[in-house]
Design a protein around this motif. Structure first.
Motif, PDB file in Angstrom:
ATOM      1  N   GLY A   1      30.814 -23.886 -28.123  1.00  0.00           N
ATOM      2  CA  GLY A   1      30.336 -23.003 -27.165  1.00  0.00           C
ATOM      3  C   GLY A   1      30.203 -23.541 -25.795  1.00  0.00           C
ATOM      4  N   GLY A   2      30.623 -24.869 -25.624  1.00  0.00           N
ATOM      5  CA  GLY A   2      30.642 -25.431 -24.309  1.00  0.00           C
ATOM      6  C   GLY A   2      32.011 -25.218 -23.588  1.00  0.00           C
ATOM      7  N   ALA A   3      32.224 -25.275 -22.325  1.00  0.00           N
ATOM      8  CA  ALA A   3      33.446 -25.471 -21.908  1.00  0.00           C
ATOM      9  C   ALA A   3      33.533 -26.190 -20.499  1.00  0.00           C
ATOM     10  N   SER A   4      34.667 -26.652 -20.078  1.00  0.00           N
ATOM     11  CA  SER A   4      34.636 -27.260 -18.855  1.00  0.00           C
ATOM     12  C   SER A   4      35.872 -27.075 -18.051  1.00  0.00           C
ATOM     13  N   LEU A   5      35.525 -27.164 -16.722  1.00  0.00           N
ATOM     14  CA  LEU A   5      36.521 -26.745 -15.797  1.00  0.00           C
ATOM     15  C   LEU A   5      36.960 -27.933 -14.820  1.00  0.00           C
ATOM     16  N   HIS A   6      38.003 -28.167 -14.921  1.00  0.00           N
ATOM     17  CA  HIS A   6      38.676 -29.406 -14.069  1.00  0.00           C
ATOM     18  C   HIS A   6      39.717 -28.801 -12.991  1.00  0.00           C
ATOM     19  N   SER A   7      39.372 -28.459 -11.684  1.00  0.00           N
ATOM     20  CA  SER A   7      40.230 -28.132 -10.752  1.00  0.00           C
ATOM     21  C   SER A   7      41.171 -29.065 -10.611  1.00  0.00           C
ATOM     22  N   MET A   8      42.624 -28.304  -9.896  1.00  0.00           N
ATOM     23  CA  MET A   8      43.686 -29.258  -9.748  1.00  0.00           C
ATOM     24  C   MET A   8      43.323 -30.561  -9.019  1.00  0.00           C
ATOM     25  N   MET A   9      43.768 -31.790  -9.575  1.00  0.00           N
ATOM     26  CA  MET A   9      43.627 -33.217  -8.965  1.00  0.00           C
ATOM     27  C   MET A   9      42.309 -33.496  -9.125  1.00  0.00           C
TER      28      MET A   9
ATOM     29  N   GLN B   1      43.772 -22.066  -8.164  1.00  0.00           N
ATOM     30  CA  GLN B   1      42.658 -22.821  -7.972  1.00  0.00           C
ATOM     31  C   GLN B   1      41.515 -22.003  -8.551  1.00  0.00           C
ATOM     32  N   LEU B   2      40.869 -22.299  -9.563  1.00  0.00           N
ATOM     33  CA  LEU B   2      39.723 -21.604 -10.411  1.00  0.00           C
ATOM     34  C   LEU B   2      38.599 -22.123  -9.867  1.00  0.00           C
ATOM     35  N   ARG B   3      37.403 -21.459  -9.959  1.00  0.00           N
ATOM     36  CA  ARG B   3      36.027 -21.776  -9.632  1.00  0.00           C
ATOM     37  C   ARG B   3      35.115 -20.936 -10.308  1.00  0.00           C
ATOM     38  N   LEU B   4      33.885 -21.697 -10.564  1.00  0.00           N
ATOM     39  CA  LEU B   4      32.819 -21.187 -11.380  1.00  0.00           C
ATOM     40  C   LEU B   4      32.200 -19.729 -10.523  1.00  0.00           C
ATOM     41  N   THR B   5      31.808 -19.155 -11.284  1.00  0.00           N
ATOM     42  CA  THR B   5      30.855 -18.071 -10.749  1.00  0.00           C
ATOM     43  C   THR B   5      29.468 -18.663 -10.432  1.00  0.00           C
ATOM     44  N   LYS B   6      28.901 -17.789  -9.564  1.00  0.00           N
ATOM     45  CA  LYS B   6      27.575 -18.271  -9.147  1.00  0.00           C
ATOM     46  C   LYS B   6      26.456 -18.693 -10.324  1.00  0.00           C
ATOM     47  N   TRP B   7      26.666 -17.741 -11.328  1.00  0.00           N
ATOM     48  CA  TRP B   7      25.800 -17.817 -12.558  1.00  0.00           C
ATOM     49  C   TRP B   7      26.068 -19.030 -13.297  1.00  0.00           C
ATOM     50  N   ALA B   8      27.494 -19.418 -13.654  1.00  0.00           N
ATOM     51  CA  ALA B   8      27.633 -20.436 -14.065  1.00  0.00           C
ATOM     52  C   ALA B   8      27.212 -22.006 -13.358  1.00  0.00           C
ATOM     53  N   ALA B   9      27.656 -21.998 -12.077  1.00  0.00           N
ATOM     54  CA  ALA B   9      27.417 -23.075 -11.197  1.00  0.00           C
ATOM     55  C   ALA B   9      25.729 -23.173 -11.264  1.00  0.00           C
TER      56      ALA B   9
ATOM     57  N   HIS C   1      23.603 -22.171 -13.829  1.00  0.00           N
ATOM     58  CA  HIS C   1      22.986 -22.213 -15.222  1.00  0.00           C
ATOM     59  C   HIS C   1      22.094 -23.391 -15.376  1.00  0.00           C
ATOM     60  N   LYS C   2      21.120 -23.275 -16.255  1.00  0.00           N
ATOM     61  CA  LYS C   2      20.202 -24.424 -16.675  1.00  0.00           C
ATOM     62  C   LYS C   2      20.904 -25.284 -17.730  1.00  0.00           C
ATOM     63  N   GLN C   3      21.863 -24.795 -18.594  1.00  0.00           N
ATOM     64  CA  GLN C   3      22.551 -25.328 -19.334  1.00  0.00           C
ATOM     65  C   GLN C   3      23.671 -26.376 -18.725  1.00  0.00           C
ATOM     66  N   ARG C   4      23.909 -26.295 -17.558  1.00  0.00           N
ATOM     67  CA  ARG C   4      25.074 -26.962 -17.235  1.00  0.00           C
ATOM     68  C   ARG C   4      24.771 -28.505 -17.359  1.00  0.00           C
ATOM     69  N   ASP C   5      25.974 -29.329 -17.433  1.00  0.00           N
ATOM     70  CA  ASP C   5      25.663 -30.906 -17.582  1.00  0.00           C
ATOM     71  C   ASP C   5      25.873 -31.552 -16.302  1.00  0.00           C
ATOM     72  N   LEU C   6      24.523 -31.876 -15.833  1.00  0.00           N
ATOM     73  CA  LEU C   6      24.335 -32.444 -14.503  1.00  0.00           C
ATOM     74  C   LEU C   6      25.070 -34.039 -14.509  1.00  0.00           C
ATOM     75  N   ASP C   7      25.125 -34.533 -15.696  1.00  0.00           N
ATOM     76  CA  ASP C   7      25.165 -36.166 -15.748  1.00  0.00           C
ATOM     77  C   ASP C   7      26.756 -36.088 -16.513  1.00  0.00           C
ATOM     78  N   TYR C   8      27.520 -34.921 -16.531  1.00  0.00           N
ATOM     79  CA  TYR C   8      28.914 -34.973 -16.723  1.00  0.00           C
ATOM     80  C   TYR C   8      29.565 -36.093 -16.338  1.00  0.00           C
ATOM     81  N   TYR C   9      29.660 -36.597 -15.118  1.00  0.00           N
ATOM     82  CA  TYR C   9      30.421 -37.665 -14.599  1.00  0.00           C
ATOM     83  C   TYR C   9      29.985 -38.947 -15.409  1.00  0.00           C
ATOM     84  N   LYS C  10      28.919 -39.166 -15.740  1.00  0.00           N
ATOM     85  CA  LYS C  10      28.447 -40.614 -16.237  1.00  0.00           C
ATOM     86  C   LYS C  10      29.310 -40.900 -17.413  1.00  0.00           C
ATOM     87  N   ALA C  11      29.909 -39.771 -18.115  1.00  0.00           N
ATOM     88  CA  ALA C  11      30.754 -40.273 -19.521  1.00  0.00           C
ATOM     89  C   ALA C  11      31.660 -41.354 -18.920  1.00  0.00           C
ATOM     90  N   TRP C  12      31.989 -41.251 -17.704  1.00  0.00           N
ATOM     91  CA  TRP C  12      33.402 -42.323 -17.382  1.00  0.00           C
ATOM     92  C   TRP C  12      32.851 -43.641 -16.654  1.00  0.00           C
TER      93      TRP C  12
END
Length: 113
Positions: A35-43, A80-88, A90-101
């Motif tokens: 049910g999760g998704a990720s968006l990585h813009s170019m580069m 170039q894709l971007r998130l909707t305001k709702w998605a950006a 949303h309470k369930q977005r992963d604010l620590d996503y970058y920490k995986a690396w």
């Protein structure tokens, strides 16, 4: 010998939208749920989490299979894709996503080239 084994940390010249429909995503086990998704813009740098990189680069190099029962999708676009305001916001977005690396070991050795 000394072959870099995927999965790998990378950048694309395209925007990449990926989602998991069911099962387990091999590049971020437990951290990317159905049910999760990720968006990585170019580069934008992205790739598997640190534990996946360590496992993929230290295991015996032989053919493998993605877990049965897994279904994912990926779309790439030159636009170039971007998130909707709702998605950006949303309470369930992963604010620590970058920490995986953060703990990916540096294994490049120029003497092996």
């Amino acid at each position: 010998m000394h072959t870099f084994r995927p999965p790998y940390f990378h950048r694309n010249c395209m925007s990449e939208f990926m989602g998991l429909i069911r099962g387990e995503y091999e590049a971020k086990k437990g951290g990317f749920l159905a049910g999760g998704a990720s968006l990585h813009s170019m580069m934008t740098p992205h790739g598997p989490d640190a534990s996946t990189v360590v496992n993929a680069t230290t295991r015996e190099l032989r053919p493998g299979r993605v877990a049965d029962g897994t279904q994912a999708f990926m779309f790439e676009s030159m636009f170039q894709l971007r998130l909707t305001k709702w998605a950006a916001e949303h309470k369930q977005r992963d604010l620590d996503y970058y920490k995986a690396w953060q703990n990916i070991p540096i294994t490049f050795n120029p003497d092996r080239i």
